[in-house]
Design a protein around this motif. Structure first.
Motif, PDB file in Angstrom:
ATOM      1  N   SER A 194       0.832  -1.211   0.000  1.00 42.37           N
ATOM      2  CA  SER A 194       0.000   0.000   0.000  1.00 42.37           C
ATOM      3  C   SER A 194       0.861   1.253   0.000  1.00 42.37           C
ATOM      4  O   SER A 194       0.582   2.220  -0.716  1.00 42.37           O
ATOM      5  N   THR A 195       1.921   1.235   0.792  1.00 42.21           N
ATOM      6  CA  THR A 195       2.846   2.373   0.818  1.00 42.21           C
ATOM      7  C   THR A 195       3.490   2.567  -0.543  1.00 42.21           C
ATOM      8  O   THR A 195       3.624   3.697  -1.033  1.00 42.21           O
ATOM      9  N   ALA A 196       3.876   1.463  -1.169  1.00 37.62           N
ATOM     10  CA  ALA A 196       4.507   1.553  -2.492  1.00 37.62           C
ATOM     11  C   ALA A 196       3.543   2.134  -3.518  1.00 37.62           C
ATOM     12  O   ALA A 196       3.928   2.971  -4.344  1.00 37.62           O
ATOM     13  N   GLN A 218     -15.275  -1.988  -9.621  1.00 35.84           N
ATOM     14  CA  GLN A 218     -15.599  -1.137  -8.471  1.00 35.84           C
ATOM     15  C   GLN A 218     -15.240  -1.829  -7.159  1.00 35.84           C
ATOM     16  O   GLN A 218     -14.654  -1.219  -6.261  1.00 35.84           O
ATOM     17  N   VAL A 219     -15.592  -3.099  -7.044  1.00 36.83           N
ATOM     18  CA  VAL A 219     -15.328  -3.854  -5.818  1.00 36.83           C
ATOM     19  C   VAL A 219     -13.832  -3.918  -5.543  1.00 36.83           C
ATOM     20  O   VAL A 219     -13.371  -3.669  -4.411  1.00 36.83           O
ATOM     21  N   ARG A 220     -13.058  -4.255  -6.561  1.00 37.59           N
ATOM     22  CA  ARG A 220     -11.613  -4.393  -6.380  1.00 37.59           C
ATOM     23  C   ARG A 220     -10.965  -3.051  -6.028  1.00 37.59           C
ATOM     24  O   ARG A 220     -10.118  -2.972  -5.134  1.00 37.59           O
ATOM     25  N   VAL A 221     -11.359  -1.996  -6.733  1.00 38.87           N
ATOM     26  CA  VAL A 221     -10.729  -0.693  -6.506  1.00 38.87           C
ATOM     27  C   VAL A 221     -11.133  -0.116  -5.153  1.00 38.87           C
ATOM     28  O   VAL A 221     -10.298   0.449  -4.440  1.00 38.87           O
ATOM     29  N   ALA A 222     -12.397  -0.271  -4.779  1.00 36.43           N
ATOM     30  CA  ALA A 222     -12.816   0.198  -3.457  1.00 36.43           C
ATOM     31  C   ALA A 222     -12.054  -0.547  -2.365  1.00 36.43           C
ATOM     32  O   ALA A 222     -11.675   0.039  -1.339  1.00 36.43           O
ATOM     33  N   GLY A 223     -11.818  -1.832  -2.572  1.00 34.89           N
ATOM     34  CA  GLY A 223     -11.012  -2.594  -1.615  1.00 34.89           C
ATOM     35  C   GLY A 223      -9.596  -2.072  -1.518  1.00 34.89           C
ATOM     36  O   GLY A 223      -9.013  -1.998  -0.429  1.00 34.89           O
ATOM     37  N   LEU A 224      -9.026  -1.703  -2.652  1.00 32.34           N
ATOM     38  CA  LEU A 224      -7.684  -1.123  -2.660  1.00 32.34           C
ATOM     39  C   LEU A 224      -7.647   0.200  -1.901  1.00 32.34           C
ATOM     40  O   LEU A 224      -6.734   0.465  -1.120  1.00 32.34           O
ATOM     41  N   CYS A 229      -5.995   3.317   2.819  1.00 31.84           N
ATOM     42  CA  CYS A 229      -6.359   4.187   3.940  1.00 31.84           C
ATOM     43  C   CYS A 229      -5.956   3.556   5.269  1.00 31.84           C
ATOM     44  O   CYS A 229      -5.444   4.228   6.167  1.00 31.84           O
ATOM     45  N   ALA A 230      -6.205   2.256   5.396  1.00 31.07           N
ATOM     46  CA  ALA A 230      -5.931   1.568   6.653  1.00 31.07           C
ATOM     47  C   ALA A 230      -4.441   1.447   6.934  1.00 31.07           C
ATOM     48  O   ALA A 230      -4.021   1.452   8.089  1.00 31.07           O
ATOM     49  N   GLN A 231      -3.626   1.352   5.890  1.00 34.06           N
ATOM     50  CA  GLN A 231      -2.212   1.040   6.069  1.00 34.06           C
ATOM     51  C   GLN A 231      -1.281   2.234   5.892  1.00 34.06           C
ATOM     52  O   GLN A 231      -0.127   2.179   6.325  1.00 34.06           O
ATOM     53  N   VAL A 232      -1.771   3.294   5.259  1.00 31.55           N
ATOM     54  CA  VAL A 232      -0.922   4.462   4.981  1.00 31.55           C
ATOM     55  C   VAL A 232      -1.628   5.720   5.479  1.00 31.55           C
ATOM     56  O   VAL A 232      -2.645   6.142   4.911  1.00 31.55           O
ATOM     57  N   ALA A 233      -1.097   6.308   6.529  1.00 33.72           N
ATOM     58  CA  ALA A 233      -1.756   7.457   7.151  1.00 33.72           C
ATOM     59  C   ALA A 233      -1.947   8.611   6.168  1.00 33.72           C
ATOM     60  O   ALA A 233      -3.005   9.256   6.137  1.00 33.72           O
ATOM     61  N   ALA A 234      -0.958   8.876   5.340  1.00 33.64           N
ATOM     62  CA  ALA A 234      -1.041  10.011   4.415  1.00 33.64           C
ATOM     63  C   ALA A 234      -2.033   9.770   3.287  1.00 33.64           C
ATOM     64  O   ALA A 234      -2.493  10.722   2.647  1.00 33.64           O
ATOM     65  N   ALA A 238      -4.775  12.410   1.220  1.00 36.65           N
ATOM     66  CA  ALA A 238      -4.629  12.539  -0.239  1.00 36.65           C
ATOM     67  C   ALA A 238      -5.921  12.153  -0.949  1.00 36.65           C
ATOM     68  O   ALA A 238      -6.349  12.818  -1.903  1.00 36.65           O
ATOM     69  N   LEU A 239      -6.557  11.093  -0.484  1.00 40.33           N
ATOM     70  CA  LEU A 239      -7.806  10.645  -1.111  1.00 40.33           C
ATOM     71  C   LEU A 239      -8.926  11.645  -0.867  1.00 40.33           C
ATOM     72  O   LEU A 239      -9.776  11.864  -1.737  1.00 40.33           O
TER      73      LEU A 239
END
Length: 326
Positions: A194-196, A218-224, A229-234, A238-239
């Motif tokens: 996720s950071t990468a 939509q399902v796959r991208v929303a999951g991404l 969001c969960a793994q990268v604070a910044a 940005a989103l």
């Protein structure tokens, strides 16, 4: 008849039926190889036939043929391996151990280069066929956890994002679905993925794709987006700046429960940011989530409840709107 006996007889029948096809893999004729691949493709949707391919020692032969100079052959055998990986964990493990991941990524690169030869219609078509088969194989191979954790280190994340960026309007829906699904499988296994993705500037494209009319995408991208969001604070900030909250809300009113769940999960993560929670409220997200809290699907219900909790904590006016909606 006992289930074990029936299974054994099925396996014997599969071996007898598939052996002549395996022998044809030694042919030098590209048309023979392509036809053989097509036949094995259909058979290997069944796990008993996939296991027969493995038992007869054909997996290395198929893997070697992925590098065939004729792209139609490469596409055909790649499709066989795609189904073997999908239907048989044993096949998937064997192929992962034999370095299939790096080979698939190399084949993706080859297909991209060929697919750009628009002056050569046949070559471009063959390149697209290889691309579709390679992405399907990659997506199934990434069910193997270790392969998913290796992909980032082999440069696979940038390859997949490049495909999503350059092929978003020209590729088949299956290609985009498999690319996004592959990314999702990687971020679920690799904490650094996720950071990468965030650091390589993937967020704008992912936000753009979440507005697709393709529900699987939509399902796959929303999951991404939820994972980032969960793994990268910044990533959350940005989103928010990209207007993601507003673009996620249509997913909540989808007729597909899987889309509703993915949308609510992404809203849940994004709403930990007070400014994003406010955007959800201002664009009518509260009543949509409250309605989903009554869903008969337990997973949709859970994600909707979690999202409303985050809204209430992050935005006092959302909390009041939730109480009024109840």
């Amino acid at each position: 008849m006992e289930p074990s006996t029936l299974q054994a007889r099925t396996q014997v029948a599969a071996l007898d039926g598939i052996r002549p096809l395996i022998e044809l893999l030694a042919s030098d004729d590209a048309k023979v190889l392509t036809g053989t691949g097509s036949a094995l493709f259909n058979l290997c949707l069944d796990s008993s036939f996939a296991l027969s391919v493995r038992q007869l020692g054909a997996l290395p032969k198929l893997q070697a043929l992925m590098d065939h100079t004729d792209l139609s052959v490469a596409a055909s055998v790649t499709g066989v391996l795609m189904n073997c990986c999908a239907s048989s964990e044993a096949c998937r493990d064997d192929l992962a151990d034999k370095g299939l991941l790096a080979q698939v990524l190399a084949l993706l690169t080859r297909s991209e280069m060929t697919g750009t030869q628009k002056d050569l219609a046949h070559a471009a078509k063959a390149g697209d066929e290889v691309l579709a088969a390679a992405l399907g194989l990659l997506n199934n191979l990434l069910l193997h956890s270790e392969s998913a954790r290796k992909l980032r280190h082999l440069g696979g994340l940038s390859q997949l994002m490049r495909l999503l960026k350059t092929r978003a309007f020209s590729a088949s829906e299956a290609v985009l679905e498999d690319a996004a699904s592959s990314l999702l499988r990687v971020v679920q296994e690799d904490e650094g993925a996720s950071t990468a993705l965030f650091e390589m500037g993937a967020m704008p494209k992912l936000v753009e794709l979440v507005e697709s009319v393709n529900e699987e995408l939509q399902v796959r991208v929303a999951g991404l987006l939820a994972s980032c969001c969960a793994q990268v604070a910044a990533a959350r900030e940005a989103l928010h700046k990209l207007g993601t909250a507003r673009k996620l809300l249509p997913l909540l009113s989808s007729g597909a429960e899987e889309v509703q769940e993915a949308g609510a999960m992404a809203v849940q993560q994004l709403s930990l940011l007070p400014a994003a929670a406010r955007e959800v409220r201002l664009h009518g997200g509260v009543p949509l989530l409250v309605e989903l809290m009554a869903s008969l699907d337990a997973r949709v219900q859970f994600c909707a409840v979690s999202a409303t909790m985050n809204l209430a904590v992050s935005d006092a006016k959302s909390a009041a709107a939730i109480r009024e909606a109840d």
